[in-house]
Scaffold this motif. Structure first.
Motif, PDB file in Angstrom:
ATOM      1  N   GLY A 128       0.235  -1.109  -0.031  1.00 12.18           N
ATOM      2  CA  GLY A 128      -0.038  -0.078   0.208  1.00 12.18           C
ATOM      3  C   GLY A 128       0.397   1.321  -0.320  1.00 12.18           C
ATOM      4  N   ASP A 129       2.219   1.022   0.330  1.00 12.95           N
ATOM      5  CA  ASP A 129       3.113   2.285  -0.440  1.00 12.95           C
ATOM      6  C   ASP A 129       3.155   3.569  -1.247  1.00 12.95           C
ATOM      7  OD1 ASP A 129       4.238   1.472   2.197  1.00 12.95           O
ATOM      8  OD2 ASP A 129       5.896   0.272   1.463  1.00 12.95           O
ATOM      9  N   ILE A 130       3.175   4.504  -1.326  1.00 13.37           N
ATOM     10  CA  ILE A 130       3.070   5.127  -2.813  1.00 13.37           C
ATOM     11  C   ILE A 130       3.936   5.279  -2.996  1.00 13.37           C
ATOM     12  CG2 ILE A 130       2.948   7.507  -1.083  1.00 13.37           C
ATOM     13  CD1 ILE A 130       1.150   8.607  -3.163  1.00 13.37           C
ATOM     14  N   TYR A 131       4.524   5.657  -3.996  1.00 16.24           N
ATOM     15  CA  TYR A 131       5.974   5.866  -4.850  1.00 16.24           C
ATOM     16  C   TYR A 131       5.867   6.640  -5.983  1.00 16.24           C
ATOM     17  CZ  TYR A 131       7.921   1.827  -3.406  1.00 16.24           C
ATOM     18  OH  TYR A 131       8.854   0.555  -2.076  1.00 16.24           O
ATOM     19  N   ALA A 132       7.109   7.402  -5.991  1.00 18.09           N
ATOM     20  CA  ALA A 132       6.829   8.579  -7.054  1.00 18.09           C
ATOM     21  C   ALA A 132       7.916   8.267  -8.236  1.00 18.09           C
ATOM     22  CB  ALA A 132       6.661  10.223  -6.711  1.00 18.09           C
ATOM     23  N   TYR A 133       6.929   8.620  -9.671  1.00 18.10           N
ATOM     24  CA  TYR A 133       7.766   8.240 -11.215  1.00 18.10           C
ATOM     25  C   TYR A 133       8.271   9.500 -11.294  1.00 18.10           C
ATOM     26  CZ  TYR A 133       8.746   6.904 -15.302  1.00 18.10           C
ATOM     27  OH  TYR A 133       9.853   6.628 -16.497  1.00 18.10           O
ATOM     28  N   ASN A 134       9.882   9.389 -11.672  1.00 22.30           N
ATOM     29  CA  ASN A 134      10.952  10.788 -11.892  1.00 22.30           C
ATOM     30  C   ASN A 134      10.672  11.774 -10.590  1.00 22.30           C
ATOM     31  OD1 ASN A 134      12.014   9.375 -14.154  1.00 22.30           O
ATOM     32  ND2 ASN A 134      10.671   9.766 -15.558  1.00 22.30           N
ATOM     33  N   LEU A 135      10.235  11.803 -10.298  1.00 19.27           N
ATOM     34  CA  LEU A 135      10.196  12.809  -8.847  1.00 19.27           C
ATOM     35  C   LEU A 135      10.864  13.537  -9.009  1.00 19.27           C
ATOM     36  CD1 LEU A 135       9.265  12.968  -5.807  1.00 19.27           C
ATOM     37  CD2 LEU A 135      10.795  12.202  -4.631  1.00 19.27           C
ATOM     38  N   GLY A 152      -2.502   4.634   2.109  1.00 17.53           N
ATOM     39  CA  GLY A 152      -3.403   5.622   2.362  1.00 17.53           C
ATOM     40  C   GLY A 152      -4.415   5.192   1.973  1.00 17.53           C
ATOM     41  N   LYS A 153      -5.972   5.474   2.238  1.00 21.07           N
ATOM     42  CA  LYS A 153      -7.008   5.413   1.817  1.00 21.07           C
ATOM     43  C   LYS A 153      -7.418   5.986   0.604  1.00 21.07           C
ATOM     44  CE  LYS A 153     -12.340   5.858   2.793  1.00 21.07           C
ATOM     45  NZ  LYS A 153     -13.038   6.671   3.988  1.00 21.07           N
ATOM     46  N   MET A 154      -6.506   7.175   0.115  1.00 17.36           N
ATOM     47  CA  MET A 154      -6.894   7.984  -0.964  1.00 17.36           C
ATOM     48  C   MET A 154      -5.801   8.899  -0.752  1.00 17.36           C
ATOM     49  SD  MET A 154      -9.870  10.166  -1.559  1.00 17.36           S
ATOM     50  CE  MET A 154      -9.684  10.499  -2.615  1.00 17.36           C
ATOM     51  N   PHE A 155      -5.096   9.121  -2.246  1.00 15.06           N
ATOM     52  CA  PHE A 155      -4.888  10.365  -2.518  1.00 15.06           C
ATOM     53  C   PHE A 155      -4.869  11.429  -3.549  1.00 15.06           C
ATOM     54  CE2 PHE A 155      -1.874   6.810  -0.979  1.00 15.06           C
ATOM     55  CZ  PHE A 155      -0.866   7.534  -0.225  1.00 15.06           C
ATOM     56  N   ALA A 156      -4.715  12.740  -3.058  1.00 15.60           N
ATOM     57  CA  ALA A 156      -5.166  13.867  -4.636  1.00 15.60           C
ATOM     58  C   ALA A 156      -3.753  14.653  -4.844  1.00 15.60           C
ATOM     59  CB  ALA A 156      -6.123  14.836  -3.785  1.00 15.60           C
ATOM     60  N   VAL A 157      -3.871  14.639  -6.142  1.00 21.66           N
ATOM     61  CA  VAL A 157      -2.399  15.665  -6.912  1.00 21.66           C
ATOM     62  C   VAL A 157      -2.582  16.714  -6.872  1.00 21.66           C
ATOM     63  CG1 VAL A 157      -0.644  15.261  -8.675  1.00 21.66           C
ATOM     64  CG2 VAL A 157      -1.686  13.198  -7.529  1.00 21.66           C
ATOM     65  N   SER A 175      -5.021   9.388   5.653  1.00 12.06           N
ATOM     66  CA  SER A 175      -4.792   8.227   6.629  1.00 12.06           C
ATOM     67  C   SER A 175      -5.646   7.060   5.930  1.00 12.06           C
ATOM     68  CB  SER A 175      -4.281   8.169   7.945  1.00 12.06           C
ATOM     69  OG  SER A 175      -6.127   8.921   8.375  1.00 12.06           O
ATOM     70  N   PRO A 176      -5.209   6.184   6.269  1.00 10.61           N
ATOM     71  CA  PRO A 176      -5.982   4.333   5.622  1.00 10.61           C
ATOM     72  C   PRO A 176      -7.242   4.038   6.229  1.00 10.61           C
ATOM     73  CG  PRO A 176      -3.554   3.877   5.953  1.00 10.61           C
ATOM     74  CD  PRO A 176      -3.167   5.963   6.338  1.00 10.61           C
ATOM     75  N   ASP A 177      -7.222   5.027   8.214  1.00  8.50           N
ATOM     76  CA  ASP A 177      -8.135   4.978   9.083  1.00  8.50           C
ATOM     77  C   ASP A 177      -9.545   6.146   8.528  1.00  8.50           C
ATOM     78  OD1 ASP A 177      -6.966   6.641  10.200  1.00  8.50           O
ATOM     79  OD2 ASP A 177      -7.259   5.852  11.905  1.00  8.50           O
ATOM     80  N   GLY A 178      -8.899   6.799   7.620  1.00  8.34           N
ATOM     81  CA  GLY A 178      -9.672   8.367   7.091  1.00  8.34           C
ATOM     82  C   GLY A 178      -9.588   9.374   8.234  1.00  8.34           C
ATOM     83  N   GLU A 196      -8.240  17.161   9.868  1.00 14.26           N
ATOM     84  CA  GLU A 196      -9.210  15.514  10.305  1.00 14.26           C
ATOM     85  C   GLU A 196      -9.409  14.910   9.592  1.00 14.26           C
ATOM     86  OE1 GLU A 196      -7.613  15.583  13.490  1.00 14.26           O
ATOM     87  OE2 GLU A 196      -6.846  17.444  14.131  1.00 14.26           O
ATOM     88  N   ALA A 197     -10.499  14.325  10.066  1.00 14.04           N
ATOM     89  CA  ALA A 197     -11.103  13.295   9.196  1.00 14.04           C
ATOM     90  C   ALA A 197     -11.790  13.317   8.420  1.00 14.04           C
ATOM     91  CB  ALA A 197     -12.709  12.598  10.211  1.00 14.04           C
ATOM     92  N   ALA A 198     -11.893  12.841   7.098  1.00 13.88           N
ATOM     93  CA  ALA A 198     -12.566  13.366   5.704  1.00 13.88           C
ATOM     94  C   ALA A 198     -12.706  11.989   5.154  1.00 13.88           C
ATOM     95  CB  ALA A 198     -11.254  13.846   5.004  1.00 13.88           C
ATOM     96  N   SER A 199     -13.939  12.482   4.215  1.00 13.03           N
ATOM     97  CA  SER A 199     -14.229  11.246   3.466  1.00 13.03           C
ATOM     98  C   SER A 199     -13.335  10.712   1.938  1.00 13.03           C
ATOM     99  CB  SER A 199     -15.909  11.261   3.020  1.00 13.03           C
ATOM    100  OG  SER A 199     -16.465  12.114   3.082  1.00 13.03           O
TER     101      SER A 199
END
Length: 300
Positions: A128-135, A152-157, A175-178, A196-199
């Protein structure tokens, strides 16, 4: 990471009756039926054709406006002028070369992909780790895939496009638990808690938004004051323009498409009933009819 990762956001789109009369001024019928729809920073449009799922590019050529450039994919995403694909079984990440049916493999298995002005990111299907391509970090490139965080539960760019020294990079994680929202620092390679918490979380340009897990109201984060402000109520879904950060919402009952006016709780109605909304860079909004799956675009 040997088993590498993947690609960005996919824009699946669904919309009930999008006749220009119903949706309003500024809407134009594009093509269909389609499934996934993405757009690059230079306004190139790509879409998967239903029912087979092959990916097509809009060429504008007389007599052949849409051209088949590849087979199906689990997800397609664009970063800058580039188009990427995650294979149907999630076993590999591919980059379109610009020549129909020719793709270069750039990564191995991935469970999820994200992309935008700050680059291409993917999560490891095992950890579940996040990686970047050509960081891009500290004004320099790190070629290939670089681990930059845990699950993470989700990511946004987000990201502000420009020359290397002038560009601004934004990446957010839930975070995984949101229960916490974090922002990634591309210079220090560290994460800082900003909420803090978000959906759900959404990002585009230098903007980031989050929905309350209980009320689903939408909130905006201010990077200067480091505070969150409620800017809208519960909606069926939201979409953020990757180039401008403009925010759009589809009403809870799907009866109207709205654009955030920039002042808390003030929204402008720009369209009628829709099943879903998604954005491209720089002022373009897309939707498809839920029954015919025809693609429509909105130009403000």
């Amino acid at each position: 990471m040997k088993k590498l990762m993947a690609l960005t956001v996919v824009w699946a789109i669904f919309m009930p009756f999008l006749a220009s009369k119903a949706i309003g001024a500024g809407w134009n019928k594009v093509w269909g039926p389609v499934g996934i729809v993405v757009e690059t920073g230079n306004h190139s449009i790509y879409a998967t054709k239903l029912p087979e799922g092959d990916i097509y590019a809009y060429t504008g050529k007389p007599g052949m406006k849409w051209e088949n450039i590849g087979g199906p994919g689990k997800k397609f995403v664009t970063v800058g002028k580039n188009l990427y694909s995650l294979s149907p079984d999630g076993s590999g990440v591919w980059r379109y070369t610009g020549t129909p049916m020719k793709w270069d493999k750039i990564g191995g298995p991935a469970s999820e992909i994200y992309g935008g002005g700050s680059g291409l990111f993917a999560t490891n299907p095992q950890t579940g780790d996040i990686y970047a391509y050509n960081l891009v970090s500290g004004g320099t490139y790190k070629k290939g895939w670089t681990k930059i965080g845990g699950p993470g539960k989700m990511f946004a760019v987000g990201g502000v496009i420009g020359e290397l020294a002038a560009a601004k990079y934004y990446l957010y994680g839930l975070s995984p638990d949101g229960k916490e929202v974090f922002q990634f620092n591309f210079n220090t390679l560290k994460w800082t808690k900003i909420g803090e918490a978000a959906s759900s979380i959404y990002a585009g340009s230098d903007k980031v938004y989050a929905t309350n897990p209980k009320t689903v109201d939408i909130w905006e984060y201010n990077h200067v004051t480091k505070k969150w402000t409620k800017i809208g109520g519960s909606e069926k879904m939201f979409a953020v323009d990757g180039g401008t950060g403009a925010l759009y919402g589809l009403s809870s009952d799907g009866s109207g498409v709205w654009r955030y006016a920039g002042t808390p709780m003030k929204w402008e109605k720009i369209g009628g009933p829709a099943g879903g909304i998604y954005t491209g860079p720089f002022g373009r909004l897309y939707a498809t009819e839920p029954q015919t799956h025809y693609l429509w675009s909105y130009q403000q």
